[in-house]
Write a protein that holds these residues in place. Structure first.
Motif, PDB file in Angstrom:
ATOM      1  N   GLN A 172       0.820  -1.209   0.000  1.00 33.23           N
ATOM      2  CA  GLN A 172       0.000   0.000   0.000  1.00 33.23           C
ATOM      3  C   GLN A 172       0.853   1.258   0.000  1.00 33.23           C
ATOM      4  O   GLN A 172       0.488   2.263  -0.596  1.00 33.23           O
ATOM      5  CB  GLN A 172      -0.881   0.029   1.271  1.00 33.23           C
ATOM      6  CG  GLN A 172      -1.954  -1.017   1.300  1.00 33.23           C
ATOM      7  CD  GLN A 172      -2.618  -1.061   2.674  1.00 33.23           C
ATOM      8  OE1 GLN A 172      -1.949  -1.005   3.708  1.00 33.23           O
ATOM      9  NE2 GLN A 172      -3.947  -1.147   2.672  1.00 33.23           N
ATOM     10  N   ALA A 173       1.998   1.198   0.707  1.00 36.90           N
ATOM     11  CA  ALA A 173       2.740   2.428   0.984  1.00 36.90           C
ATOM     12  C   ALA A 173       3.638   2.867  -0.168  1.00 36.90           C
ATOM     13  O   ALA A 173       3.793   4.068  -0.419  1.00 36.90           O
ATOM     14  CB  ALA A 173       3.580   2.248   2.242  1.00 36.90           C
ATOM     15  N   VAL A 174       4.242   1.909  -0.869  1.00 34.83           N
ATOM     16  CA  VAL A 174       5.229   2.292  -1.888  1.00 34.83           C
ATOM     17  C   VAL A 174       4.527   2.953  -3.071  1.00 34.83           C
ATOM     18  O   VAL A 174       3.528   2.446  -3.586  1.00 34.83           O
ATOM     19  CB  VAL A 174       6.048   1.065  -2.343  1.00 34.83           C
ATOM     20  CG1 VAL A 174       6.909   1.403  -3.550  1.00 34.83           C
ATOM     21  CG2 VAL A 174       6.916   0.558  -1.202  1.00 34.83           C
ATOM     22  N   THR A 175       5.049   4.113  -3.476  1.00 41.78           N
ATOM     23  CA  THR A 175       4.391   4.879  -4.535  1.00 41.78           C
ATOM     24  C   THR A 175       5.156   4.844  -5.859  1.00 41.78           C
ATOM     25  O   THR A 175       4.578   5.047  -6.924  1.00 41.78           O
ATOM     26  CB  THR A 175       4.217   6.344  -4.101  1.00 41.78           C
ATOM     27  OG1 THR A 175       5.464   6.797  -3.536  1.00 41.78           O
ATOM     28  CG2 THR A 175       3.111   6.459  -3.058  1.00 41.78           C
ATOM     29  N   SER A 176       6.469   4.612  -5.797  1.00 43.48           N
ATOM     30  CA  SER A 176       7.229   4.542  -7.051  1.00 43.48           C
ATOM     31  C   SER A 176       8.519   3.758  -6.861  1.00 43.48           C
ATOM     32  O   SER A 176       8.948   3.528  -5.729  1.00 43.48           O
ATOM     33  CB  SER A 176       7.559   5.956  -7.554  1.00 43.48           C
ATOM     34  OG  SER A 176       8.452   6.588  -6.660  1.00 43.48           O
ATOM     35  N   CYS A 177       9.121   3.342  -7.976  1.00 47.62           N
ATOM     36  CA  CYS A 177      10.414   2.642  -7.950  1.00 47.62           C
ATOM     37  C   CYS A 177      11.348   3.292  -8.964  1.00 47.62           C
ATOM     38  O   CYS A 177      10.907   3.719 -10.029  1.00 47.62           O
ATOM     39  CB  CYS A 177      10.258   1.176  -8.348  1.00 47.62           C
ATOM     40  SG  CYS A 177       9.184   0.235  -7.282  1.00 47.62           S
ATOM     41  N   THR A 178      12.620   3.328  -8.597  1.00 45.17           N
ATOM     42  CA  THR A 178      13.625   3.791  -9.553  1.00 45.17           C
ATOM     43  C   THR A 178      14.301   2.570 -10.169  1.00 45.17           C
ATOM     44  O   THR A 178      14.690   1.647  -9.444  1.00 45.17           O
ATOM     45  CB  THR A 178      14.685   4.664  -8.853  1.00 45.17           C
ATOM     46  OG1 THR A 178      14.019   5.771  -8.262  1.00 45.17           O
ATOM     47  CG2 THR A 178      15.726   5.158  -9.848  1.00 45.17           C
ATOM     48  N   TRP A 179      14.401   2.577 -11.487  1.00 42.58           N
ATOM     49  CA  TRP A 179      14.938   1.436 -12.215  1.00 42.58           C
ATOM     50  C   TRP A 179      16.162   1.835 -13.032  1.00 42.58           C
ATOM     51  O   TRP A 179      16.161   2.896 -13.645  1.00 42.58           O
ATOM     52  CB  TRP A 179      13.891   0.880 -13.195  1.00 42.58           C
ATOM     53  CG  TRP A 179      12.638   0.399 -12.546  1.00 42.58           C
ATOM     54  CD1 TRP A 179      11.498   1.127 -12.351  1.00 42.58           C
ATOM     55  CD2 TRP A 179      12.393  -0.903 -11.998  1.00 42.58           C
ATOM     56  NE1 TRP A 179      10.553   0.350 -11.723  1.00 42.58           N
ATOM     57  CE2 TRP A 179      11.076  -0.900 -11.494  1.00 42.58           C
ATOM     58  CE3 TRP A 179      13.152  -2.067 -11.892  1.00 42.58           C
ATOM     59  CZ2 TRP A 179      10.503  -2.006 -10.891  1.00 42.58           C
ATOM     60  CZ3 TRP A 179      12.577  -3.179 -11.293  1.00 42.58           C
ATOM     61  CH2 TRP A 179      11.265  -3.140 -10.793  1.00 42.58           C
ATOM     62  N   GLN A 180      17.135   0.975 -13.039  1.00 44.85           N
ATOM     63  CA  GLN A 180      18.277   1.122 -13.953  1.00 44.85           C
ATOM     64  C   GLN A 180      18.099   0.059 -15.034  1.00 44.85           C
ATOM     65  O   GLN A 180      17.976  -1.132 -14.731  1.00 44.85           O
ATOM     66  CB  GLN A 180      19.572   0.914 -13.180  1.00 44.85           C
ATOM     67  CG  GLN A 180      20.810   0.896 -14.054  1.00 44.85           C
ATOM     68  CD  GLN A 180      22.036   0.554 -13.238  1.00 44.85           C
ATOM     69  OE1 GLN A 180      22.402   1.267 -12.312  1.00 44.85           O
ATOM     70  NE2 GLN A 180      22.674  -0.552 -13.573  1.00 44.85           N
TER      71      GLN A 180
END
Lengths: 242, 658
Positions: A111-119
């Protein structure tokens, strides 16, 4: 008591699935003799809760899981050194990078995570082609993808969830991209982003990109951005963060 | 690959392929317990290969035991391989890559010995495919000195004649000691440089090792369709190869480091072998015949292996493995030790091979307190008469006692295993299966309205080195008719679910299980026409097998359906599991007379040959039969109605449903 554990996943073990990783953790936790709480009923399961599934084949520097401990046994638990102790029980390629105690009332990782950074390392593409495709995507009002959901073809606009997208650096026979992709209400996959570009930067199966999840982010309503460990630390003292 | 060449790591070339295949974790290794041995010119290298998918092959205890034993030797190294699934095979062939080990991703062709475990005949085409993928000529006669030796072990090796063309050596019986002897000889040959023209000499030396059979050292002659003679080509090659038997399991507490896979496999739990061998004497059961005598592991050792194994692996389930596990004389001690072991947390214990009695159910209830799975019983046949024929001496009251005990202790569903197509079987016997199923559900209804029973029926395939080796298998049509009979009889019966094994697969298994060397061409034909993964329904094709037989001028009737006579030379008669042929013949005659035979663990020896021939004995901790049940010695063998049925000697029984 609830623990939040951060871990990484690199190398050959990246070919295990999300379900596989859950089983790996169940066994590792039993070996550390951590007093994990179990569900009731005919088939009791350890109370573990994982964040957003990482696609099979992707690597990560930011994976998390929450573990509920048995309140009757966990009270006087010595958490110092637990990170190292957990890593010793994980397979080669998986490493625990930190442990914090979190408030049980905190929202789940899902529920809490809003985005991810990807390489994203894309092969067989030169820098200018990639740059042009990215510029066009960022300038567009919408970025349509078609995906299957419950057996039906659904068309979605993923443009609002592309928070960031840029060429990072050229690499051997390709280019490295950095992307920040939203996860709510439904996470955008890296492969979905690449196939939505024009020209598509990866054809599934042929030149599969090498993908690394660098971060998971929790952006609060007032715009503050935390990672899942520091958001917990805001509420309680960190223990043994590596 | 010349001796002393550096070890190749194929991982950089395999890695780009993995995103393109299903279940890529099949190919990464990384198991807890995996070893990455050093290779070198002074080390004999083994590649232990299971000719089916990783999920099926990884848990195989035999391969894991040998993998550890070899890696403990300073002069040897062992790795593992599994048959790549069809998607991976296609990519490997397209990229020109060979079969590889999962431990260090070394090409299979760089090993000195590629050793396969053969547990099922339908994997034979995968065996050929793996040899080919390794870059090794599929026919042993075409191999050069530099090629790896192809070895096989496992239950199918008691008639390896159908695959004789493809293998260099066969290990009969327990491998723990035999592989050491083989390593010594192959190591010496390797250190001498594997010189041109020396392979034949090595094979001849290998054939003298106890338990090792080298098919190429034997000349086979036929008289028309019949086998006329199997003769050693050299005077120092044994006329009869005896299996190898480990006398005391306590000396071999393996695996010590059971492999824990990173991805899901079929038996994803700790497994501890509690004994080897079985003397129940079920006449259809090849495993029970070929693994005699009974050798128990001491209960203290079992408890220690469980405790240490659970702590090391993190598993929460352990399976006690053996045939008829409840016969283990230390079962109560092991149960008590495991259930009270504070060091391992909440654990459930599986008994994969249950005996049909209330005692066994009591044990199962004790063991499955943490997590209750279904219960499986194997009465094998539907009538007492039929069970006397097959020597599975369970009375109906034993079954009902066990089933009622299970329902009363909270189980709601159970599975019953049966065979159909057994010698002298009548339709009444077949229909008895349905009757037992119905009666069990009725008993269950007393305790739970949703009580149910799954009745699972398999077509009987006669196996070599058993009393039924002379029996003509039921035709595919006949097996299908019997399944239909059961389907019709059970139609509309609430609570009984009928499942049956594909009767065409039983036919294919029948073709390969008692064949001679002429079957090699059939297996090759099926393989060349894409017939791999024949154990998988989506890949199995009976038409391919029948086509292959026809293309080679061979006949199903002759290989599968016909009864053999006493004087016929059987293709495996030069191989011995210790059982005297006259004992097997007598037991076959007794079967037709519906005479049961008691378990020799607790009654006087009837000299089957397995102990006396090898100068060894049963190793059991208790001289008294286990509590409860009629399968001990207390059974009244004359119980039940006598129905005189004689067996015709050369015609299939009841073909076409007459």
């Amino acid at each position: 008591m609830r623990l939040r554990i951060a871990f990484s996943k690199h190398g050959k073990i990246r070919f295990t699935s999300h379900r596989d990783v859950a089983r790996i953790w169940e066994r590792a936790l039993r070996r550390t003799k951590l007093p994990v709480a179990y569900s009731e009923g005919f088939t009791p399961r350890p109370k573990l809760s994982f964040g957003l599934a990482l696609s099979t084949g992707h690597e990560s520097e930011g994976e998390y899981l929450d573990v509920d401990l048995d309140p009757e046994q966990g009270a006087d638990l010595d958490l110092a050194g637990l990170t190292t102790h957990l890593s010793a029980q994980l397979p080669v390629g998986m490493t625990a990078t930190g442990v914090v105690v979190i408030d049980r009332r905190m929202p789940s990782l899902q529920q809490a995570v809003t985005s991810c950074t990807w390489q994203i390392d894309v092969r067989d593409v030169d820098e200018s082609t990639a740059q042009a495709a990215i510029d066009a995507a960022l300038a567009a009002d919408e970025l349509m993808i078609t995906r299957e959901r419950k057996g039906k073809e659904v068309t979605d606009d993923i443009r609002p969830l592309v928070f960031g997208l840029a060429v990072d650096q050229p690499i051997e026979n390709g280019v490295r991209l950095i992307a920040e992709l939203g996860t709510q209400p439904r996470a955008v996959r890296v492969t979905e982003l690449l196939s939505a570009l024009d020209p598509p930067l990866a054809e599934p199966l042929l030149n599969e990109p090498r993908v690394l999840r660098v971060h998971q982010w929790i952006t609060t309503d007032d715009g503050e951005r935390y990672d899942p460990m520091s958001v917990a630390a805001a509420a309680s003292a960190p223990v043994g963060v590596a | 690959m010349p001796s002393g060449a550096p070890s190749t790591d194929l991982w950089p070339r395999l890695e780009p392929l993995l995103p393109q295949v299903q279940k890529p974790a099949r190919y990464i290794g990384c198991e807890d317990g995996m070893q990455t041995p050093e290779h070198g010119p002074d080390k004999t290298s083994w590649l232990f290969t299971y000719p089916d998918t990783y999920e099926i092959g990884l848990p195989n205890a035999g391969l894991q035991i040998l993998y550890e034993i070899i890696n403990e030797r300073p002069d040897a190294a062992a790795e593992r391989s599994y048959a790549p699934w069809v998607d991976m095979e296609e990519l490997l062939r397209r990229e020109g890559l060979p079969l590889f080990s999962v431990d260090t991703h070394k090409p299979a062709g760089e090993f000195d010995i590629i050793a396969f475990n053969l547990s099922a005949e339908l994997t034979y085409t995968n065996l050929v495919n793996c040899i080919d993928l390794a870059g090794v000529p599929i026919h042993s006669a075409r191999r050069s000195d530099a090629d790896p030796l192809i070895a096989v072990g496992g239950h199918c090796t008691y008639n390896p004649e159908p695959i004789a063309d493809f293998v260099d050596l066969v290990v009969l019986g327990d491998g723990e000691e035999a592989i050491g002897d083989i390593t010594d000889l192959v190591g010496e040959w390797k250190r001498n440089g594997k010189n041109a023209g020396t392979r034949e000499g090595l094979l001849r030396e290998l054939s003298k090792i106890e338990g090792v059979y080298v098919p190429s050292m034997y000349e086979v002659e036929y008289d028309g369709e019949f086998l006329a003679a199997v003769t050693p080509r050299y005077p120092d090659v044994p006329e009869k190869v005896e299996k190898r038997t480990v006398a005391d399991l306590a000396d071999w507490p393996y695996p010590k480091q059971q492999l824990v896979p990173m991805t899901e496999v079929v038996h994803d739990r700790l497994a501890v072998e509690v004994f080897r061998g079985c003397t129940r004497g079920c006449r259809f059961c090849q495993a029970g015949m070929i693994t005699r005598p009974v050798r128990e592991r001491p209960a203290e050792q079992v408890s220690r292996m469980i405790s240490e194994g659970l702590q090391r692996t993190g598993y929460d389930e352990v399976s006690l493995t053996s045939l008829s596990t409840a016969d283990f004389s230390g079962i109560e001690k092991v149960v008590a030790d495991t259930v009270s072991d504070q060091g391992v947390g909440q654990v459930s214990v599986a008994l994969p091979s249950l005996r049909v009695d209330a005692f066994t159910v009591g044990i199962a209830a004790e063991l499955q307190r943490a997590r209750r799975t279904g219960l499986t019983f194997a009465p094998e046949a539907g009538s007492w008469r039929m069970r006397q024929v097959i020597n599975k001496l369970i009375r109906e009251e034993d079954l009902y006692g066990a089933v009622e005990s299970a329902y009363s202790q909270g189980w709601r569903r159970m599975k019953l295993y049966f065979l159909t197509g057994l010698p002298t079987e009548t339709d009444d016997d077949t229909l008895g299966i349905a009757e037992l199923g119905r009666n069990c559900v009725e008993l269950g209804k007393k305790y739970n309205s949703s009580a149910s029973v799954t009745v699972s029926v398999g077509g009987f395939v006669p196996k070599p080195q058993t009393p039924f080796q002379w029996f003509g298998q039921n035709t595919e049509e006949e097996l299908r008719r019997k399944v239909e009979l059961l389907k019709n009889d059970l139609r509309g019966t609430k609570g009984v679910q009928l499942k049956w094994h594909d009767t065409r697969a039983s036919l294919a298994e029948g073709i390969t299980s008692r064949g001679d060397r002429r079957l090699g061409a059939v297996i090759e034909y099926v393989w060349r026409h894409g017939g791999t993964f024949q154990e998988w329904s989506e890949h199995f094709s009976i038409d391919l097998w029948l086509e292959a037989l026809a293309a080679n001028g061979l006949d199903v009737e002759w290989y599968v359906y016909r009864h053999r006579t006493e004087d016929e030379l059987l293709p495996w008669d030069h191989l011995s599991a210790g059982l005297h042929k006259d004992f097997l013949w007598q037991d076959w005659r007794d079967a037709l007379e519906e005479l049961g035979l008691e378990d020799c663990r607790w009654t006087p020896c009837y000299d089957c040959g397995a102990c006396t021939g090898y100068g060894i004995e049963h190793v059991v901790a208790s001289a008294t039969p286990p509590a409860g049940g009629s399968q001990g010695t207390g059974v009244d063998l004359s119980a039940g109605g006598a129905v005189p049925v004689t067996l015709q000697t050369s015609k299939p029984i009841g073909v076409g449903g007459s």
